[in-house]
Scaffold this motif. Structure first.
Motif, PDB file in Angstrom:
ATOM      1  N   ARG A   6       0.853  -1.187   0.000  1.00 22.39           N
ATOM      2  CA  ARG A   6       0.000   0.000   0.000  1.00 22.39           C
ATOM      3  C   ARG A   6       0.888   1.235   0.000  1.00 22.39           C
ATOM      4  O   ARG A   6       1.827   1.341   0.789  1.00 22.39           O
ATOM      5  CB  ARG A   6      -0.891   0.000   1.238  1.00 22.39           C
ATOM      6  CG  ARG A   6      -1.843   1.169   1.302  1.00 22.39           C
ATOM      7  CD  ARG A   6      -2.817   1.088   2.463  1.00 22.39           C
ATOM      8  NE  ARG A   6      -2.240   0.717   3.737  1.00 22.39           N
ATOM      9  CZ  ARG A   6      -1.674   1.565   4.590  1.00 22.39           C
ATOM     10  NH1 ARG A   6      -1.573   2.838   4.309  1.00 22.39           N
ATOM     11  NH2 ARG A   6      -1.206   1.134   5.746  1.00 22.39           N
ATOM     12  N   GLU A  28       0.760   5.586  -0.242  1.00 20.32           N
ATOM     13  CA  GLU A  28       0.068   6.869  -0.290  1.00 20.32           C
ATOM     14  C   GLU A  28       1.053   7.878  -0.871  1.00 20.32           C
ATOM     15  O   GLU A  28       2.150   8.068  -0.344  1.00 20.32           O
ATOM     16  CB  GLU A  28      -0.356   7.304   1.112  1.00 20.32           C
ATOM     17  CG  GLU A  28      -1.103   8.620   1.107  1.00 20.32           C
ATOM     18  CD  GLU A  28      -1.552   9.055   2.490  1.00 20.32           C
ATOM     19  OE1 GLU A  28      -2.272  10.060   2.562  1.00 20.32           O
ATOM     20  OE2 GLU A  28      -1.166   8.421   3.496  1.00 20.32           O
ATOM     21  N   TYR A  29       0.654   8.499  -1.981  1.00 21.66           N
ATOM     22  CA  TYR A  29       1.501   9.480  -2.654  1.00 21.66           C
ATOM     23  C   TYR A  29       1.214  10.857  -2.065  1.00 21.66           C
ATOM     24  O   TYR A  29       0.076  11.323  -2.078  1.00 21.66           O
ATOM     25  CB  TYR A  29       1.231   9.455  -4.161  1.00 21.66           C
ATOM     26  CG  TYR A  29       1.472   8.088  -4.746  1.00 21.66           C
ATOM     27  CD1 TYR A  29       2.754   7.674  -5.058  1.00 21.66           C
ATOM     28  CD2 TYR A  29       0.427   7.205  -4.950  1.00 21.66           C
ATOM     29  CE1 TYR A  29       2.996   6.414  -5.570  1.00 21.66           C
ATOM     30  CE2 TYR A  29       0.654   5.938  -5.462  1.00 21.66           C
ATOM     31  CZ  TYR A  29       1.943   5.548  -5.771  1.00 21.66           C
ATOM     32  OH  TYR A  29       2.177   4.288  -6.276  1.00 21.66           O
ATOM     33  N   GLY A  67       3.904   4.232   3.228  1.00 20.50           N
ATOM     34  CA  GLY A  67       3.033   3.066   3.118  1.00 20.50           C
ATOM     35  C   GLY A  67       3.527   1.891   3.921  1.00 20.50           C
ATOM     36  O   GLY A  67       4.326   2.035   4.843  1.00 20.50           O
TER      37      GLY A  67
END
Length: 159
Positions: A76, A78-79, A121
């Motif tokens: 997973r 997250e940008y 992530g």
């Protein structure tokens, strides 16, 4: 959105495991930003570098561990802030959870000066028995070698 990294490590907080990343022209998308899929590759390379430095190998007869058949269960990302153009960066990794058969890594993709968190992530991995493809216990040797990664969330300064 730009996210600021946490303060440098202190004597009370364990040193983080941070690995340099070289960002090449072929890592970029048509907008001149690092393509989203490349972040996972940067993280994979950092995790592999950590374990190779400690004697791990994909080849069973060349490794110091019984843990060579590992599968990624979750990845997973997250940008948070795009990486624009080629240059240098870093990946900060730690272990959030070391279970009986699995490892959960936390990570941050950082600017070279470690002031900007570009992505964060987690990545979960499970050791499998190659004959049954069922979860198998992690070795004591791997657990001992994982100790420096346990909950090292503070980012050391570049000094």
């Amino acid at each position: 959105m730009t996210t600021t990294a946490q303060p440098p490590a202190t004597p009370e907080a364990p040193a983080a495991q941070i690995f340099p990343v070289q960002i090449h022209f072929d890592d970029l998308d048509a907008l001149g930003m690092v393509h989203n899929a490349r972040y996972a590759l940067f993280v994979e390379r950092a995790i592999t570098a950590y374990w190779v430095d400690r004697g791990w190998s994909y080849t069973a007869d060349r490794t110091e561990y019984d843990d060579t058949f590992l599968a990624v269960r979750e990845f997973r990302i997250e940008y948070l802030a795009p990486i624009l153009g080629a240059g240098d960066g870093a990946v900060h990794i730690w272990i959030e959870h070391l279970g009986r058969t699995s490892i959960v890594y936390g990570f941050r993709v950082l600017s070279a000066d470690r002031r900007v968190v570009h992505a964060s992530g987690r990545r979960a991995q499970v050791k499998l028995d190659p004959a049954t493809l069922r979860p198998s216990p992690l070795s004591d040797e791997l657990r001992a070698a994982a100790a420096p990664l346990m909950d090292t969330r503070s980012i050391p300064s570049t000094a």
